[in-house]
Design a protein around this motif. Structure first.
Motif, PDB file in Angstrom:
ATOM      1  N   SER A 935       0.864  -1.037  -0.104  1.00 19.71           N
ATOM      2  CA  SER A 935       0.101   0.033   0.238  1.00 19.71           C
ATOM      3  C   SER A 935       0.856   1.313  -0.185  1.00 19.71           C
ATOM      4  O   SER A 935       1.615   1.366   1.037  1.00 19.71           O
ATOM      5  CB  SER A 935      -1.124  -0.038   1.219  1.00 19.71           C
ATOM      6  OG  SER A 935      -1.434   1.386   1.429  1.00 19.71           O
ATOM      7  N   LEU A 936       0.781   1.962  -1.159  1.00 17.67           N
ATOM      8  CA  LEU A 936       1.675   3.293  -0.833  1.00 17.67           C
ATOM      9  C   LEU A 936       1.339   4.077   0.232  1.00 17.67           C
ATOM     10  O   LEU A 936       2.125   4.741   0.604  1.00 17.67           O
ATOM     11  CB  LEU A 936       1.376   3.797  -2.402  1.00 17.67           C
ATOM     12  CG  LEU A 936       1.921   5.301  -2.822  1.00 17.67           C
ATOM     13  CD1 LEU A 936       3.655   4.932  -2.772  1.00 17.67           C
ATOM     14  CD2 LEU A 936       1.579   5.850  -3.879  1.00 17.67           C
ATOM     15  N   GLN A 937       0.082   4.171   0.320  1.00 16.05           N
ATOM     16  CA  GLN A 937      -0.214   5.083   1.588  1.00 16.05           C
ATOM     17  C   GLN A 937       0.278   4.625   2.666  1.00 16.05           C
ATOM     18  O   GLN A 937       0.934   5.412   3.579  1.00 16.05           O
ATOM     19  CB  GLN A 937      -1.846   4.980   1.532  1.00 16.05           C
ATOM     20  CG  GLN A 937      -2.700   5.808   2.692  1.00 16.05           C
ATOM     21  CD  GLN A 937      -4.072   5.151   3.003  1.00 16.05           C
ATOM     22  OE1 GLN A 937      -4.422   4.047   2.672  1.00 16.05           O
ATOM     23  NE2 GLN A 937      -4.955   6.512   3.287  1.00 16.05           N
ATOM     24  N   GLN A 938       0.247   3.323   3.149  1.00 16.68           N
ATOM     25  CA  GLN A 938       0.979   2.849   4.382  1.00 16.68           C
ATOM     26  C   GLN A 938       2.613   2.990   4.473  1.00 16.68           C
ATOM     27  O   GLN A 938       3.291   3.381   5.233  1.00 16.68           O
ATOM     28  CB  GLN A 938       0.639   1.206   4.527  1.00 16.68           C
ATOM     29  CG  GLN A 938       0.975   0.906   5.809  1.00 16.68           C
ATOM     30  CD  GLN A 938       0.310  -0.649   6.120  1.00 16.68           C
ATOM     31  OE1 GLN A 938      -0.422  -0.751   5.436  1.00 16.68           O
ATOM     32  NE2 GLN A 938       0.953  -1.288   7.192  1.00 16.68           N
ATOM     33  N   PHE A 939       3.023   2.836   3.117  1.00 19.34           N
ATOM     34  CA  PHE A 939       4.496   2.651   2.864  1.00 19.34           C
ATOM     35  C   PHE A 939       5.029   4.121   3.282  1.00 19.34           C
ATOM     36  O   PHE A 939       5.992   4.222   3.680  1.00 19.34           O
ATOM     37  CB  PHE A 939       5.116   2.337   1.318  1.00 19.34           C
ATOM     38  CG  PHE A 939       6.279   1.961   1.167  1.00 19.34           C
ATOM     39  CD1 PHE A 939       6.757   0.762   1.832  1.00 19.34           C
ATOM     40  CD2 PHE A 939       7.071   2.629   0.360  1.00 19.34           C
ATOM     41  CE1 PHE A 939       8.197   0.559   1.416  1.00 19.34           C
ATOM     42  CE2 PHE A 939       8.407   2.289  -0.015  1.00 19.34           C
ATOM     43  CZ  PHE A 939       8.975   1.337   0.518  1.00 19.34           C
ATOM     44  N   ILE A 940       4.281   5.220   2.568  1.00 22.93           N
ATOM     45  CA  ILE A 940       4.833   6.578   2.862  1.00 22.93           C
ATOM     46  C   ILE A 940       4.617   6.935   4.473  1.00 22.93           C
ATOM     47  O   ILE A 940       5.432   7.297   5.073  1.00 22.93           O
ATOM     48  CB  ILE A 940       3.819   7.443   1.936  1.00 22.93           C
ATOM     49  CG1 ILE A 940       4.191   7.535   0.709  1.00 22.93           C
ATOM     50  CG2 ILE A 940       4.115   9.010   2.604  1.00 22.93           C
ATOM     51  CD1 ILE A 940       2.749   8.244  -0.292  1.00 22.93           C
ATOM     52  N   TYR A 941       3.726   6.446   5.150  1.00 19.82           N
ATOM     53  CA  TYR A 941       3.507   6.447   6.534  1.00 19.82           C
ATOM     54  C   TYR A 941       4.595   5.934   7.121  1.00 19.82           C
ATOM     55  O   TYR A 941       5.216   6.669   8.149  1.00 19.82           O
ATOM     56  CB  TYR A 941       2.186   6.089   7.039  1.00 19.82           C
ATOM     57  CG  TYR A 941       1.958   6.209   8.557  1.00 19.82           C
ATOM     58  CD1 TYR A 941       1.833   7.256   9.007  1.00 19.82           C
ATOM     59  CD2 TYR A 941       2.397   4.941   9.316  1.00 19.82           C
ATOM     60  CE1 TYR A 941       1.481   7.666  10.544  1.00 19.82           C
ATOM     61  CE2 TYR A 941       2.149   4.991  10.597  1.00 19.82           C
ATOM     62  CZ  TYR A 941       1.790   6.092  11.231  1.00 19.82           C
ATOM     63  OH  TYR A 941       1.729   6.395  12.664  1.00 19.82           O
ATOM     64  N   GLU A 942       4.879   4.840   6.857  1.00 19.51           N
ATOM     65  CA  GLU A 942       6.037   4.168   7.693  1.00 19.51           C
ATOM     66  C   GLU A 942       7.241   4.839   7.128  1.00 19.51           C
ATOM     67  O   GLU A 942       8.100   4.849   8.250  1.00 19.51           O
ATOM     68  CB  GLU A 942       5.970   2.431   7.197  1.00 19.51           C
ATOM     69  CG  GLU A 942       4.771   1.641   7.668  1.00 19.51           C
ATOM     70  CD  GLU A 942       4.748   0.366   7.062  1.00 19.51           C
ATOM     71  OE1 GLU A 942       5.751   0.061   6.259  1.00 19.51           O
ATOM     72  OE2 GLU A 942       3.940  -0.211   7.451  1.00 19.51           O
ATOM     73  N   LYS A 943       7.654   5.225   6.090  1.00 19.93           N
ATOM     74  CA  LYS A 943       8.900   5.823   5.737  1.00 19.93           C
ATOM     75  C   LYS A 943       8.955   7.183   6.529  1.00 19.93           C
ATOM     76  O   LYS A 943       9.984   7.394   7.091  1.00 19.93           O
ATOM     77  CB  LYS A 943       9.103   5.937   4.123  1.00 19.93           C
ATOM     78  CG  LYS A 943       9.361   4.699   3.343  1.00 19.93           C
ATOM     79  CD  LYS A 943      10.599   3.997   3.911  1.00 19.93           C
ATOM     80  CE  LYS A 943      10.826   2.656   3.285  1.00 19.93           C
ATOM     81  NZ  LYS A 943      12.094   2.086   3.577  1.00 19.93           N
ATOM     82  N   LEU A 944       7.962   7.829   6.467  1.00 17.30           N
ATOM     83  CA  LEU A 944       7.942   9.234   7.166  1.00 17.30           C
ATOM     84  C   LEU A 944       8.127   8.967   8.590  1.00 17.30           C
ATOM     85  O   LEU A 944       8.991   9.829   9.365  1.00 17.30           O
ATOM     86  CB  LEU A 944       6.736   9.962   6.925  1.00 17.30           C
ATOM     87  CG  LEU A 944       6.625  10.414   5.320  1.00 17.30           C
ATOM     88  CD1 LEU A 944       5.249  11.053   5.222  1.00 17.30           C
ATOM     89  CD2 LEU A 944       7.909  11.315   5.003  1.00 17.30           C
ATOM     90  N   LYS A 945       7.724   7.922   9.400  1.00 18.04           N
ATOM     91  CA  LYS A 945       7.769   7.818  10.543  1.00 18.04           C
ATOM     92  C   LYS A 945       9.203   7.261  10.973  1.00 18.04           C
ATOM     93  O   LYS A 945       9.711   7.790  11.991  1.00 18.04           O
ATOM     94  CB  LYS A 945       6.656   6.676  10.893  1.00 18.04           C
ATOM     95  CG  LYS A 945       6.440   6.612  12.760  1.00 18.04           C
ATOM     96  CD  LYS A 945       5.282   5.556  12.828  1.00 18.04           C
ATOM     97  CE  LYS A 945       4.895   5.703  14.311  1.00 18.04           C
ATOM     98  NZ  LYS A 945       5.884   5.351  15.396  1.00 18.04           N
ATOM     99  N   ALA A 946       9.686   6.494  10.269  1.00 18.19           N
ATOM    100  CA  ALA A 946      11.132   6.088  10.563  1.00 18.19           C
ATOM    101  C   ALA A 946      12.019   7.269  10.393  1.00 18.19           C
ATOM    102  O   ALA A 946      13.109   7.127  11.027  1.00 18.19           O
ATOM    103  CB  ALA A 946      11.322   4.999   9.378  1.00 18.19           C
ATOM    104  N   GLN A 947      11.750   8.013   9.361  1.00 16.76           N
ATOM    105  CA  GLN A 947      12.474   9.528   9.127  1.00 16.76           C
ATOM    106  C   GLN A 947      12.625  10.260  10.266  1.00 16.76           C
ATOM    107  O   GLN A 947      13.545  10.683  10.835  1.00 16.76           O
ATOM    108  CB  GLN A 947      12.244  10.197   7.803  1.00 16.76           C
ATOM    109  CG  GLN A 947      13.181  11.017   7.430  1.00 16.76           C
ATOM    110  CD  GLN A 947      14.291  10.670   6.893  1.00 16.76           C
ATOM    111  OE1 GLN A 947      14.664   9.786   6.265  1.00 16.76           O
ATOM    112  NE2 GLN A 947      15.574  11.404   7.364  1.00 16.76           N
ATOM    113  N   GLN A 948      11.308  10.334  10.842  1.00 12.36           N
ATOM    114  CA  GLN A 948      11.268  11.106  12.120  1.00 12.36           C
ATOM    115  C   GLN A 948      11.943  10.841  13.306  1.00 12.36           C
ATOM    116  O   GLN A 948      12.493  11.457  14.036  1.00 12.36           O
ATOM    117  CB  GLN A 948       9.701  11.109  12.423  1.00 12.36           C
ATOM    118  CG  GLN A 948       9.366  12.373  13.692  1.00 12.36           C
ATOM    119  CD  GLN A 948       7.763  12.305  13.815  1.00 12.36           C
ATOM    120  OE1 GLN A 948       7.146  11.328  13.607  1.00 12.36           O
ATOM    121  NE2 GLN A 948       7.307  13.278  14.348  1.00 12.36           N
TER     122      GLN A 948
END
Length: 978
Positions: A935-948
């Motif tokens: 899921s692109l939506q979930q993938f973005i969320y997880e990547k942004l969370k990890a970056q944070q």
């Protein structure tokens, strides 16, 4: 080369070159090949072939070598070109004496003089035409004939030149010699007409030969020598005079026997007159306008009235019909719908046509065509009995309508009926009306008349759409006629089933089809072979039709397939076997998988037929087509055909085998459908791929065949990527590297799609196997490839590597950094920047989502370059969300529409093709593909969370501030609920 000393040596070698002994012949040919570029060689050849005391075969060979030399070495720019001095001597020698006694050698000399004239006349050879004109005036019969023969070949060659300057020269020549050519022709024609009553056969033949040659010259001058020939009185005088001359020559035919050389020459001359008119009409339709009335009057009187009785012959009738047809159909003579928009020339021609084609004239033409020319002749009926397959081939006509009477009459009828359908429809309906009900089987003439009328109704089917209730006619008249089994009724049974075939796509109620199928089943068992073959044709038209319904056809499938197979076995002619095979193929294609229970007999027979057809490549093409449809119908079960199928594919696609010239296209198609329907790879199927490498380097390969080759390569990748890539990837990669140097943009995309598929199917092995190609892909991205479709494919390939094989991407980045002499981080930054900049080049939603996933896979990162490009990565990600997210109207939440799950296969409707094994493989592959599973939506969320988590809240906020506020708002909207 010294002429005196060389002549003896060359003569000796030419004598050896005429030998039947290859041990003598081959060295002689080699020696002559070496002499081709020697100065003086062609002067020696000229001396040899003009020496009438030498052996004819030697002289013939000398002429041929001279002729080939003109093609290769006469032009000034040619390598080893002849010197101007030698060419000047040769030109003078060629026209010194027109006294060659041997006809075949004389013709070759005339042709080679014409070849020189094409290059040198008139500038380097101004004396040629004056010399020819003087020579055709001499009293010596032989010299006159040879000069006239040369005059014709020179005129023919000069008339064929197409450059503007050459055309101008020919116009000048034509106006200068036209008067003389006319006088010459009239002189020889008058001489012939005088001799026909009193002269000997030899004298008649001699003057007729000169008449024919001078008319050939005039034909070229008239048709090709004037821009506006209607303004030249001599030209129009000659053309108007043709009709009177034609009448004279036709009358002469009464006085010449039906089986001698004079008769043959006379008929050739008569046909040449008609060719002058046809060519002139074709090239100068408006100049022909003054001749329309006379041409129509002449042609119609000789073809459709008693005037022609006793003097016309088949080829002449065909030519007259072609003349009528060309006038009727000529677009130059057809006014626009708005008459005022038409040119005066068009309106004038149209007016002449309308004045000629009155109701009585049209009615007479229509009735005579049907009641006279459409009637089956005694000769045809005899052929039907003695050679039924030959009869069916003759009847089809093919492209021979210009030269064969029956097809020509049918084409003329169609054209006239189309042009004047309002006038002729009532005439044909009246003829139909008189033939209602059964016909007495003892009255053969009545049966043949009905056959002819039914033929006309079939040919005019589209024009009669609104005038004939075909459904009622079928039920009340035609169907009962099919059930008359008397032997004399077979022409009508065959004609009726043909007629139904003509109307199938025009007007035939769907509900009546079962009745037709019942009739077809009965007729396929008819005693007469011609009836069965015609029935097979109608069956093909029926199943090919737009309104065909499988459910109506299935109850008759087994019977029809069995009977068609029996017909295929019974017929012996190559053309007929091809025809029946095409019908079988058509049936298999339409019923698809439902053919499986019935194909056993055909599957067993095709290997035998393939073996028997070794010398018949077109029949083998038909077998390949049948196999294509069989494989599609059998699906995974086609694997049982491999012992026969794979050697057929092997032979058809092997460019070292001569038959590939005919079989390649169908062979490639069969190879492709075999792969698409294969349940698994076999060693034999893998081995066939050895044919691919030579195919990819074949310069003559058409773009369509090349596309099929790429589909085949993809088919192997989807079928068994590991085995295939390990066996063939190295060689394939080399072929691709060569192709990419010189291939079109579309070809580049095809190559890259193969690489992309290999990376998608096998993320580990794919990049390793196609490693030599990937640097150029990387370079193309960095340098900003200018073709959007190529750039899109580059990004698709790199997206797969980046997303699915990170370690390989790192090693590639390292390799490219060395090549570009840059830091890896700097190069990575440049690539991301170009990717973001060229995102609009990507139009496929799959690739757009892939790009977003691939660039997001670089996160989380503390790399300053990646953080510097963070804004671009988020922009692409939000674009990707817009592409793939759909809103659920009930919950108001967003969902990635590209996600796929192991759901039940959708049911295939009757009109849809069932999924092939390759379709199933692609579905299974999609279920493992990140594009369809993440899921692109979930993938973005997880990547942004990890970056944070890496940067902390404050650092992450600073990074987010680099992104446009509108983009951030859209991102937050998509990520609600996380």
């Amino acid at each position: 080369m010294d002429l005196n000393s060389a002549s003896t040596v060359v003569l000796q070698v030419l004598t050896q070159a005429t030998s039947q002994d290859t041990a003598v012949l081959k060295p002689a040919e080699e020696q002559l090949k070496q002499w081709e570029t020697q100065p003086g060689f062609y002067s020696v050849l000229l001396n040899i072939f003009t020496n009438h005391s030498l052996d004819i075969n030697v002289r013939w060979l000398a002429v041929l070598y001279f002729k080939h030399g003109i093609d290769r070495y006469w032009r000034r720019v040619a390598p080893h070109a002849l010197s101007e001095e030698e060419k000047s001597t040769l030109r003078a020698g060629l026209i010194t004496n027109f006294n060659e006694p041997i006809n075949q050698i004389a013709t070759q000399i005339a042709v080679l003089i014409a070849k020189v004239a094409r290059l040198d006349c008139p500038r380097q050879w101004p004396e040629l035409i004056p010399t020819l004109i003087e020579s055709v005036k001499v009293q010596d019969d032989l010299r006159q004939h040879r000069a006239l023969l040369t005059f014709y070949h020179v005129t023919k060659t000069l008339a064929s030149k197409r450059l503007a300057a050459d055309r101008k020269l020919f116009y000048d020549l034509a106006s200068g010699i036209y008067n003389f050519a006319c006088s010459l022709w009239n002189h020889h024609t008058d001489t012939f007409l005088q001799q026909i009553s009193s002269g000997s056969e030899a004298a008649i033949l001699s003057s007729l030969e000169r008449t024919l040659l001078s008319l050939k010259v005039l034909r070229k001058l008239t048709v090709n020598g004037f821009v506006e020939p209607h303004k030249n009185m001599e030209v129009m005088g000659f053309l108007h005079g043709i009709f009177e001359r034609l009448k004279q020559f036709l009358e002469c035919s009464r006085n010449i026997g039906t089986d001698n050389v004079c008769r043959d020459r006379l008929e050739k001359t008569i046909i040449l007159f008609t060719k002058v008119l046809l060519d002139f009409l074709d090239q100068h339709p408006f100049s022909f306008t003054p001749l329309i009335q006379r041409s129509l009057e002449f042609s119609v009187s000789y073809v459709f009235t008693e005037v022609g009785e006793g003097v016309t012959f088949e080829r002449f009738i065909v030519q007259c019909m072609n003349l009528i047809k060309m006038i009727v159909k000529n677009y130059a003579y057809k006014p626009s719908k708005n008459f005022e928009d038409s040119s005066p020339e068009t309106l004038e021609a149209h007016k002449i046509k309308m004045a000629f084609f009155t109701y009585p004239t049209l009615t007479e033409i229509c009735r005579r065509l049907v009641s006279h020319y459409f009637l089956l002749t005694e000769e045809e009926l005899t052929m039907w009995e003695e050679d039924p397959e030959g009869f069916t081939v003759e009847e089809t006509g093919g492209d021979s309508w210009k030269y064969s009477l029956r097809p020509c009459t049918e084409v003329l009828f169609i054209d006239i009926f189309h042009e004047y359908n309002q006038t002729l429809t009532p005439v044909l309906l009246e003829m139909m009306q008189t033939l209602q009900g059964p016909t007495n089987v003892e009255d053969m003439n009545a049966l043949l008349i009905k056959d002819a009328v039914y033929n006309a109704v079939g040919l005019a089917a589209y024009e009669l759409f609104d005038s004939v209730d075909f459904d009622q006619w079928f039920k009340n008249q035609l169907l009962p006629e099919l059930q008359v089994i008397h032997n004399r009724y077979k022409p009508l049974r065959r004609r009726v089933i043909w007629l139904i075939g003509q109307w199938i796509s025009v007007k035939f109620k769907s509900d009546l089809r079962p009745m037709l199928y019942e009739a077809i089943c009965n007729l396929l068992q008819d005693q007469d072979l011609v009836v069965r073959i015609e029935t097979a044709t109608t069956l093909k038209l029926t199943v090919d039709d737009f309104e065909f319904r499988t459910d109506q056809f299935l109850p008759y499938l087994e019977t029809m397939f069995t009977l068609l197979f029996q017909l295929l076995q019974q017929v012996t002619e190559c053309d007929t076997k091809m025809h029946v095979l095409h019908v079988l193929s058509c049936v298999i294609e339409r019923v698809n998988m439902q053919i499986r229970p019935y194909v056993g007999c055909l599957v067993q027979y095709l290997p035998l037929l393939w073996k028997q057809s070794e010398e018949h490549n077109m029949l083998r093409c038909a077998i390949l087509t049948t196999l294509i449809h069989l494989v599609q119908g059998l699906g995974a079960d086609s694997k049982n055909l491999y012992p026969f199928l794979l050697p057929v594919i092997q032979l058809s696609t092997d460019v070292s085998q001569p038959p590939h010239v005919y079989l390649l296209e169908d062979g490639l198609e069969l190879w492709l459908v075999t792969l698409e329907n294969s349940p698994c790879i076999t060693p034999e199927l893998l081995r066939v791929f050895q044919n691919m490498s030579p195919l990819l380097v074949l310069a003559e390969l058409s773009s369509e065949n090349l596309r099929t080759c790429f589909k085949i390569i993809n088919g192997y990748i989807f079928l068994s990527s590991t085995e295939f890539l390990q066996t063939y990837a190295v060689g394939l990669c080399q072929s691709f590297c060569e192709l990419l140097k010189e291939i079109t943009t579309e070809g580049q995309v095809q190559v890259l799609k193969v690489v992309e598929n290999a990376l998608k199917v096998n993320p580990v092995l794919g990049p390793q196997m196609f490693q030599p190609i990937l640097p150029s892909v990387f370079r193309g991205i960095i340098e900003g490839e200018r073709y959007p479709v190529v750039m899109s494919t580059y990004l698709g390939v790199m997206g797969r590597v980046l997303l699915q094989n990170t370690s390989f991407f790192s090693s590639l980045l390292n390799e490219m950094a060395h090549k570009f002499n840059q830091e890896m981080d700097q190069l990575l930054g440049n690539m991301i920047e170009m990717w973001v900049d060229r995102m609009d080049n990507i139009t496929q939603p799959e690739r757009r989502k892939l790009s977003a996933l691939a660039l997001l896979s670089l996160l989380p990162s503390d790399n300053s370059v990646i953080q510097d490009k963070f804004c671009g990565i988020i922009n692409i990600s939000v674009e990707g969300l817009h592409d793939v997210m759909t809103e659920d109207p009930e919950t108001g939440t967003y969902k990635d529409c590209m996600l796929m799950s192991h759901l039940e296969e959708p049911k295939v409707t009757e009109d849809e093709e069932p999924p092939t094994e390759q379709d199933k493989r692609k579905k299974m592959l999609a279920l493992k593909d990140p594009v369809h599973t993440v899921s692109l939506q979930q993938f973005i969320y997880e990547k942004l969370k990890a970056q944070q988590e890496i940067l902390g809240e404050q650092g992450f906020q600073s990074l987010m501030e680099t992104v446009d506020t509108e983009i951030v708002t859209q991102l937050q909207e998509f990520l609600q609920g996380f």
